[in-house]
Design a protein around this motif. Structure first.
Motif, PDB file in Angstrom:
ATOM      1  N   SER A 157       0.813  -1.155  -0.126  1.00  0.00           N
ATOM      2  CA  SER A 157       0.181   0.010  -0.001  1.00  0.00           C
ATOM      3  C   SER A 157       0.736   0.983  -0.186  1.00  0.00           C
ATOM      4  N   LEU A 158       0.419   2.175  -0.566  1.00  0.00           N
ATOM      5  CA  LEU A 158       1.101   3.533  -0.596  1.00  0.00           C
ATOM      6  C   LEU A 158       0.303   4.566   0.227  1.00  0.00           C
ATOM      7  N   ALA A 159       1.006   5.371   1.156  1.00  0.00           N
ATOM      8  CA  ALA A 159       0.560   6.288   1.973  1.00  0.00           C
ATOM      9  C   ALA A 159       1.349   7.736   1.687  1.00  0.00           C
ATOM     10  N   PHE A 160       0.557   8.653   1.690  1.00  0.00           N
ATOM     11  CA  PHE A 160       1.054  10.076   1.568  1.00  0.00           C
ATOM     12  C   PHE A 160       0.564  10.928   2.739  1.00  0.00           C
ATOM     13  N   SER A 161       1.716  11.591   3.180  1.00  0.00           N
ATOM     14  CA  SER A 161       1.265  12.192   4.540  1.00  0.00           C
ATOM     15  C   SER A 161       2.140  13.371   4.534  1.00  0.00           C
ATOM     16  N   ALA A 162       1.601  14.455   5.443  1.00  0.00           N
ATOM     17  CA  ALA A 162       2.564  15.486   5.659  1.00  0.00           C
ATOM     18  C   ALA A 162       3.736  15.180   6.608  1.00  0.00           C
ATOM     19  N   SER A 163       3.563  14.303   7.427  1.00  0.00           N
ATOM     20  CA  SER A 163       4.469  13.900   8.287  1.00  0.00           C
ATOM     21  C   SER A 163       4.371  12.215   8.614  1.00  0.00           C
ATOM     22  N   PHE A 206      10.099   2.141   0.973  1.00  0.00           N
ATOM     23  CA  PHE A 206      10.593   2.951   0.500  1.00  0.00           C
ATOM     24  C   PHE A 206       9.791   4.432   0.690  1.00  0.00           C
ATOM     25  N   ASP A 207      10.553   5.398   0.802  1.00  0.00           N
ATOM     26  CA  ASP A 207      10.216   6.999   1.201  1.00  0.00           C
ATOM     27  C   ASP A 207      10.625   7.718   0.389  1.00  0.00           C
ATOM     28  N   LEU A 208       9.595   8.419  -0.520  1.00  0.00           N
ATOM     29  CA  LEU A 208       9.990   9.555  -1.148  1.00  0.00           C
ATOM     30  C   LEU A 208       9.556  10.950  -0.501  1.00  0.00           C
ATOM     31  N   PHE A 209      10.608  11.630   0.069  1.00  0.00           N
ATOM     32  CA  PHE A 209      10.260  12.783   0.919  1.00  0.00           C
ATOM     33  C   PHE A 209      10.108  13.941  -0.149  1.00  0.00           C
ATOM     34  N   THR A 210       9.132  14.896  -0.058  1.00  0.00           N
ATOM     35  CA  THR A 210       8.864  15.969  -1.150  1.00  0.00           C
ATOM     36  C   THR A 210       8.623  17.144  -0.324  1.00  0.00           C
ATOM     37  N   THR A 211       8.306  18.297  -1.058  1.00  0.00           N
ATOM     38  CA  THR A 211       8.146  19.529  -0.204  1.00  0.00           C
ATOM     39  C   THR A 211       6.516  19.580   0.106  1.00  0.00           C
ATOM     40  N   GLN A 212       5.849  18.768  -0.324  1.00  0.00           N
ATOM     41  CA  GLN A 212       4.398  18.516   0.128  1.00  0.00           C
ATOM     42  C   GLN A 212       3.835  17.417   0.982  1.00  0.00           C
ATOM     43  N   GLY A 213       4.958  16.574   1.367  1.00  0.00           N
ATOM     44  CA  GLY A 213       4.761  15.524   2.105  1.00  0.00           C
ATOM     45  C   GLY A 213       5.539  14.176   1.583  1.00  0.00           C
ATOM     46  N   THR A 214       5.466  13.088   2.330  1.00  0.00           N
ATOM     47  CA  THR A 214       6.165  11.934   2.321  1.00  0.00           C
ATOM     48  C   THR A 214       5.266  10.658   1.584  1.00  0.00           C
ATOM     49  N   LEU A 215       5.719  10.024   0.429  1.00  0.00           N
ATOM     50  CA  LEU A 215       5.020   9.054  -0.005  1.00  0.00           C
ATOM     51  C   LEU A 215       5.771   7.869   0.454  1.00  0.00           C
ATOM     52  N   ARG A 216       5.168   6.851   1.102  1.00  0.00           N
ATOM     53  CA  ARG A 216       5.866   5.905   1.683  1.00  0.00           C
ATOM     54  C   ARG A 216       5.072   4.295   1.175  1.00  0.00           C
ATOM     55  N   LEU A 217       5.810   3.607   0.595  1.00  0.00           N
ATOM     56  CA  LEU A 217       5.317   1.987   0.278  1.00  0.00           C
ATOM     57  C   LEU A 217       5.700   1.045   1.322  1.00  0.00           C
ATOM     58  N   GLY A 238     -12.425   0.287  -3.672  1.00  0.00           N
ATOM     59  CA  GLY A 238     -12.081  -0.987  -3.792  1.00  0.00           C
ATOM     60  C   GLY A 238     -12.327  -2.248  -2.710  1.00  0.00           C
ATOM     61  N   SER A 239     -11.541  -3.280  -2.719  1.00  0.00           N
ATOM     62  CA  SER A 239     -11.825  -4.036  -1.645  1.00  0.00           C
ATOM     63  C   SER A 239     -10.721  -4.251  -0.512  1.00  0.00           C
ATOM     64  N   THR A 240     -11.261  -4.501   0.602  1.00  0.00           N
ATOM     65  CA  THR A 240     -10.146  -4.787   1.687  1.00  0.00           C
ATOM     66  C   THR A 240     -10.300  -6.000   2.497  1.00  0.00           C
ATOM     67  N   LEU A 241      -9.548  -7.096   1.966  1.00  0.00           N
ATOM     68  CA  LEU A 241      -9.968  -8.303   2.679  1.00  0.00           C
ATOM     69  C   LEU A 241      -8.969  -8.709   3.930  1.00  0.00           C
ATOM     70  N   ARG A 242      -7.751  -7.990   3.700  1.00  0.00           N
ATOM     71  CA  ARG A 242      -6.839  -8.081   4.844  1.00  0.00           C
ATOM     72  C   ARG A 242      -6.311  -6.556   5.111  1.00  0.00           C
ATOM     73  N   ASP A 243      -5.449  -5.894   4.402  1.00  0.00           N
ATOM     74  CA  ASP A 243      -4.773  -5.032   4.987  1.00  0.00           C
ATOM     75  C   ASP A 243      -4.706  -3.497   4.021  1.00  0.00           C
ATOM     76  N   PHE A 244      -5.606  -3.783   2.688  1.00  0.00           N
ATOM     77  CA  PHE A 244      -5.685  -2.582   1.854  1.00  0.00           C
ATOM     78  C   PHE A 244      -5.966  -1.370   2.425  1.00  0.00           C
ATOM     79  N   LYS A 245      -5.272  -0.350   2.246  1.00  0.00           N
ATOM     80  CA  LYS A 245      -5.647   1.123   2.665  1.00  0.00           C
ATOM     81  C   LYS A 245      -5.168   1.944   1.374  1.00  0.00           C
ATOM     82  N   ASP A 246      -5.984   3.168   0.974  1.00  0.00           N
ATOM     83  CA  ASP A 246      -5.615   3.933   0.376  1.00  0.00           C
ATOM     84  C   ASP A 246      -4.488   4.950   0.631  1.00  0.00           C
TER      85      ASP A 246
END
Length: 271
Positions: A76-82, A92-103, A215-223
Motif C-alpha cells: 500500500s502507498l500512503a502520502f502524509s505531511a509527516s 520506500f520513502d519519497l520525501f517531498t516539499t508537500q509530504g512523504t510518499l511511503r510504500l 476497492g476491496s479490503t480483505l486483509r490490509d489494503f488502505k488508500d
C-alpha cells in the motif's frame, strides 16, 4: 492482492496532493521485487507531475522520467505531511516539499522502478503484456469475443491473465461472471458474441462499483489517506461459499482454478 480498483483508488487519493512537489530525499528499506534502477540521490530536486495508472501500475512522473510503482501482493502507498519512523515493512520513502510518499509491503513483492519514460525500458518491458483498459472505448463485446476465441482455457482463467483486459482480478472476475450469468468453467472460446457483450458490460459495471466504494479490503489494503475499501461488503458470490445465492437461494460454490478460489452459483451461471 490490490487490483485495478484498489490501485486506481490509491492513485486518486495521492495524485492531487503530490503533484508539483519537489523531491527532497529518498529512503530505501529492504530490497523489493526489482531494484530502483538509479541512485536514490539522483531523484532529489526533481519535480513531481500528475500520477497516472496503467493496469495495476502507478506511473509517478518526475522531471526527466518517473517512478513505476507496483503494490505487489500486499503493498500500500500512503502520502502524509509527516510520517513516523519507518517500521519493518516500510521499504520506500519519497520525501517531498508537500509530504512523504511511503510504500509499505509485508511480503516485498511490490516495486518502485525508475525509468526515463513509459515507452522505454524498463517501464515499457513491464507494461508490454497488458491488455486494454476496461473503461477504454476499445474494450467492447466484439473485442472480448474475438480475443476469447483464441483461448481454450476456462473463461475465468482467460480474464485473470490480464493480457486481454486489465483489472478483472480474482474478486472482480468472479463477480462479473455472476452478473453476466456465465459459469466460470466455460471454455473461453465457446462464449457467444451476445454473452461476450454481457460480460464486457459486467466487467465495466463491477469495476465501476468497486471504484466508487474504494476497492476491496480483505486483509490490509488502505488508500493513500489510510482508508479501507468497502466493495467486499457488496460481493454477491466472492467469499460466500455455502451461503445462499442472493438471486436464487442455491448455495454458493467454491472451486479452485489456476490456484485461485472461484466462487459462483451453479444455478444462475450457465455453461
Amino acid at each position: 492482492m490490490p487490483e485495478l480498483p484498489e490501485v486506481e483508488t490509491t492513485r486518486q487519493s495521492l495524485a492531487p496532493r503530490i503533484a508539483g512537489a519537489v523531491v527532497t530525499a529518498v529512503r530505501l528499506g529492504k530490497p523489493l521485487r526489482w531494484p530502483l534502477g538509479c541512485e536514490p540521490d539522483s531523484l532529489v530536486n526533481r519535480t513531481v507531475g500528475d500520477a497516472v495508472r496503467r493496469g495495476k501500475y502507478i506511473w509517478l512522473p518526475l522531471t526527466g522520467g518517473g517512478l513505476l510503482m507496483h503494490l505487489g501482493m500486499s503493498g500500500s502507498l500512503a502520502f502524509s505531511a509527516s510520517v513516523s519512523e519507518p517500521a519493518a515493512h516500510d521499504h520506500f520513502d519519497l520525501f517531498t516539499t508537500q509530504g512523504t510518499l511511503r510504500l509499505t509491503d509485508p511480503r516485498r513483492f511490490g516495486a518502485v522502478v525508475w525509468s526515463t519514460g513509459l515507452g522505454v525500458p524498463p517501464a515499457a518491458k513491464l507494461l508490454a503484456g497488458l491488455g486494454v483498459e476496461p473503461f477504454d472505448p476499445a474494450f467492447t463485446g466484439a473485442y472480448l469475443h474475438a480475443a476469447l476465441q483464441r483461448r481454450r482455457i476456462a473463461v475465468k482463467l482467460a480474464l485473470l491473465g490480464g493480457d486481454i483486459v486489465v483489472g478483472a482480478g480474482n474478486i472482480y472476475a468472479c463477480e462479473a461472471l455472476f452478473a453476466a450469468g456465465i459459469d466460470p468453467r466455460l471454455p473461453a472460446h465457446r462464449l457467444s458474441r451476445p454473452r461476450s457483450e454481457r460480460l464486457a458490460e459486467a466487467i465495466r459495471s463491477i469495476l465501476a462499483q468497486a471504484l466508487a466504494l474504494g476497492g476491496s479490503t480483505l486483509r490490509d489494503f488502505k488508500d493513500a489517506h489510510g482508508m479501507a475499501g468497502a466493495f467486499q461488503n457488496q460481493a454477491r458470490v466472492y467469499g460466500r461459499e455455502g451461503e445462499p445465492c442472493r438471486q436464487c437461494g442455491a448455495p454458493i460454490r467454491r472451486i479452485v482454478q489456476g490456484g485461485r478460489s472461484t466462487f459462483f452459483c451453479a444455478v444462475c451461471q450457465r455453461r
